[in-house]
Motif scaffolding. Structure first.
Motif, PDB file in Angstrom:
ATOM      1  N   LEU A 190       4.098   2.204  29.004  1.00  0.00           N
ATOM      2  CA  LEU A 190       4.322   2.793  30.327  1.00  0.00           C
ATOM      3  C   LEU A 190       4.282   1.687  31.372  1.00  0.00           C
ATOM      4  CD1 LEU A 190       1.914   5.904  30.435  1.00  0.00           C
ATOM      5  CD2 LEU A 190       4.418   6.006  30.456  1.00  0.00           C
ATOM      6  N   PRO A 236       1.353   6.911  20.888  1.00  0.00           N
ATOM      7  CA  PRO A 236       2.337   7.294  21.905  1.00  0.00           C
ATOM      8  C   PRO A 236       1.701   8.052  23.067  1.00  0.00           C
ATOM      9  CG  PRO A 236       3.137   7.830  19.703  1.00  0.00           C
ATOM     10  CD  PRO A 236       1.696   7.438  19.543  1.00  0.00           C
ATOM     11  N   GLN A 287       8.219   5.704  31.301  1.00  0.00           N
ATOM     12  CA  GLN A 287       8.211   5.134  29.955  1.00  0.00           C
ATOM     13  C   GLN A 287       8.809   3.744  30.023  1.00  0.00           C
ATOM     14  OE1 GLN A 287       7.270   8.189  28.175  1.00  0.00           O
ATOM     15  NE2 GLN A 287       6.113   6.581  27.175  1.00  0.00           N
ATOM     16  N   ASN A 343       7.133   5.937  22.474  1.00  0.00           N
ATOM     17  CA  ASN A 343       6.439   6.158  23.743  1.00  0.00           C
ATOM     18  C   ASN A 343       5.163   5.335  23.811  1.00  0.00           C
ATOM     19  OD1 ASN A 343       8.418   7.894  24.586  1.00  0.00           O
ATOM     20  ND2 ASN A 343       7.292   9.766  24.081  1.00  0.00           N
ATOM     21  N   ASP A 375       3.531   9.936  26.376  1.00  0.00           N
ATOM     22  CA  ASP A 375       4.751  10.143  27.156  1.00  0.00           C
ATOM     23  C   ASP A 375       4.416  10.233  28.640  1.00  0.00           C
ATOM     24  OD1 ASP A 375       4.774  13.165  28.067  1.00  0.00           O
ATOM     25  OD2 ASP A 375       4.049  13.114  25.988  1.00  0.00           O
ATOM     26  N   GLU A 376       5.424  10.000  29.464  1.00  0.00           N
ATOM     27  CA  GLU A 376       5.164   9.866  30.897  1.00  0.00           C
ATOM     28  C   GLU A 376       4.698  11.174  31.532  1.00  0.00           C
ATOM     29  OE1 GLU A 376       9.030   8.390  32.218  1.00  0.00           O
ATOM     30  OE2 GLU A 376       9.507  10.392  32.977  1.00  0.00           O
TER      31      GLU A 376
END
Lengths: 374, 374
Positions: free
Chosen positions: B349, B293, B339, B346, B295-296
């Motif tokens: 992207l 994962p 995302q 996650n 995350d943004e």
């Protein structure tokens, strides 16, 4: 009417000569008034899509008993010639829909929200080109080649009105190509990147692109009114508001409308929507992941047989769809059909799709919905 | 030299005013001849990238003992002013590389194939901007911010020559943004759609785009010489030859070069390469799938700290990278960091990347490689 005259002049400048294209031209048959046709109203008659409604109705010999051109007070009183008859543009009011069978709306979401329900109340079937009702569970969202069944029992002469929503232009153009493949192998996931034309922001945006281009070529600062930044010889992320998840509204339309039209809450879609300095046709790069294998030859065969789709996919001569080829054309063009190297087996395909934003992306699709009502 | 003068004039027309951009400008420090600097040769000195080599060398105060400008016989004898000195363009021959420490090549693949090995034989380190040697297992393919280690022990003053390949423009621009994320979470799969500028096809293509645009605005038929179809107000699948797998060569460069630069034969890449009517900077819509994962917010932080990358990602004001913002700039700009809704957790992207095709996509990257040799 100035904007529309502009759009038509620009069309002659920017559309390819007939010999250059292999796309089917819409048949132009003069239609005539027919006593047995429905009475039609066009809301937003002076806009780019409103004007295209008229072209498409005429091109397709759509039968009508009467036609009413509605617009804001600003345009009321102007005269529009249509099929050798003169019509006075009328101001849109609650009374406009008395006796109207079919109302084609393209005057923005707030007009649709205000007058759509009124028209329905008066017994009209509204085909709405705005986003106002698209995600309303009670309103069918229809691409006639894709999900005509969603219209259910809506029809004319039943004494009651109804609302049908026209999907967003980028959704229509994408799904015209993706759906025939989806029917065969079920799309699980779709990654879309768009190349969107000025026309999606209206005739004024097309004018701005032309004006800016002249200015930049003359060494002047470009005039930015519709868009906040230079559009000529540039491109930018779509100007729709960006939501808290980082997607803009245009992208979320592709995500949500696809799920609704395919009646599949589980289909995964991501999209990046970009405006490019092209006048009136969108292009989309679409990466597809399927539930079962689908080889590219079968895909090409399926698309060759799909209604409203033309395949332009000649690798040897590097001939693939372009926005200019589909400008002012009915068909959506698809090419660059190839097995996706990044997916194992034959579970993935890449395709490239082009479609006229004003025509199949808006006016034509709405008129096709209206034809289903007849 | 006409093409280059053209490119510079057009730059002044088409680049944004300084107040509009937030990208770092390259520092312009006048360099001077230095006895301890290497002797440099530029092969293809009169082309768009050749001219940009000179700009970049000067901008970055690159030390040199002597500089030699090489081109075809057609251009030989012309005079080029560089840093207040006049240089006669010399015809490229086998003898051109006598005493040359660093040779920057940008004169097409066949020139590189013919003269690259000769230069190496004479003891020069060649930084080659063509595709001739990129996939040669013995030749490092280098983006200095990404894989400087691939240069190994190649250096100057070791009495032996060597070849280093500059990746393709779209690969460089993509990987400048994707690599910092890849280092954190390992990219498993990447779906790229490009929006490529005229400059990638040389200065003549930029001239054609301008000429065609004027013609179309004047209602004339566009002149098609470099490209077989109208480019003004249009876009089309990249003009590189299409291979039997349906990908064009430009797309396969993205696939293969990414695998080589990341030293990862397993990374999955698919690409759709499209030319858009923009002058000199590419844009790319990149969908990423990671092994773990990411995350943004972390992604944004990583990109904010990445060398040669600037983040432009303001959702509230809809400010994201555009080709115009990065034109004539060193940094690659990245934005639309979000995302991916179509991937669970996650693990995905979407990003949008812009970079100057002639600068970081070609000349700057080559000069940065040369700097590593010092």
């Amino acid at each position: 009417m100035q904007s529309s005259a502009y759009a038509h002049r620009l069309h002659s400048l920017l559309s390819p000569s007939p010999s250059r294209t292999q796309i089917r031209n819409p048949t132009r048959i003069r239609m005539s008034l027919r006593d047995d046709g429905p009475s039609v109203a066009i809301v937003g008659a002076t806009g780019a899509v409103g004007q295209e409604f008229l072209s498409v109705l005429s091109d397709r010999d759509f039968p009508y008993r009467s036609i009413k051109l509605l617009a804001s007070r600003r345009s009321a009183g102007k005269v529009q010639t249509f099929e050798d008859r003169s019509y006075k543009i009328e101001e849109l009011t609650a009374e406009s829909f008395d006796g109207v069978d079919i109302a084609l709306f393209s005057a923005g979401g707030s007009i649709s929200k205000e007058f759509g329900p009124i028209a329905v109340e008066k017994g009209s079937v509204v085909v709405d080109n705005s986003s106002a009702f698209r995600m309303d569970p009670g309103v069918p969202l229809v691409i006639p080649e894709v999900n005509p069944e969603a219209m259910g029992h809506i029809g004319l002469g039943k004494g009651k009105g109804a609302l049908i929503a026209n999907p967003n232009c980028s959704t229509i153009i994408c799904l015209m190509a993706a759906t025939p493949l989806h029917r065969y192998a079920k799309v699980l996931r779709m990654v879309v990147s768009t190349y969107q034309a000025a026309s999606g922001a209206g005739a004024a945006a097309m004018e701005e692109l032309e004006l800016q281009t002249r200015e930049v070529l003359d060494g002047k600062e470009p005039t930015c009114k519709i868009f906040k930044q230079q559009y000529a010889f540039n491109l930018f992320s779509h100007n729709a508001p960006v939501l808290s998840n980082g997607y803009n509204e245009e992208e979320m339309k592709l995500v949500k409308e696809t799920q609704k039209i395919w009646n599949d809450k589980d289909v995964k879609v991501t999209a990046t929507c970009i405006r490019v300095p092209v006048m009136r046709a969108h292009a989309e790069s679409v990466n597809l992941q399927f539930e079962k294998p689908l080889d590219e030859d079968t895909a090409r065969q399926i698309l060759n047989g799909a209604a409203g789709v033309v395949v332009i996919d000649d690798r040897a001569s590097n001939s693939f769809p372009t926005p200019l080829q589909v400008s002012n054309k009915d068909d959506v063009a698809v090419g660059r059909i190839r097995q996706d190297l990044s997916q194992d087996g034959n579970y993935g395909l890449d395709i490239f799709v082009c479609g006229d934003q004003i025509r199949k992306g808006a006016a034509l699709n709405a008129v096709q919905i209206a034809e289903k009502l007849l």
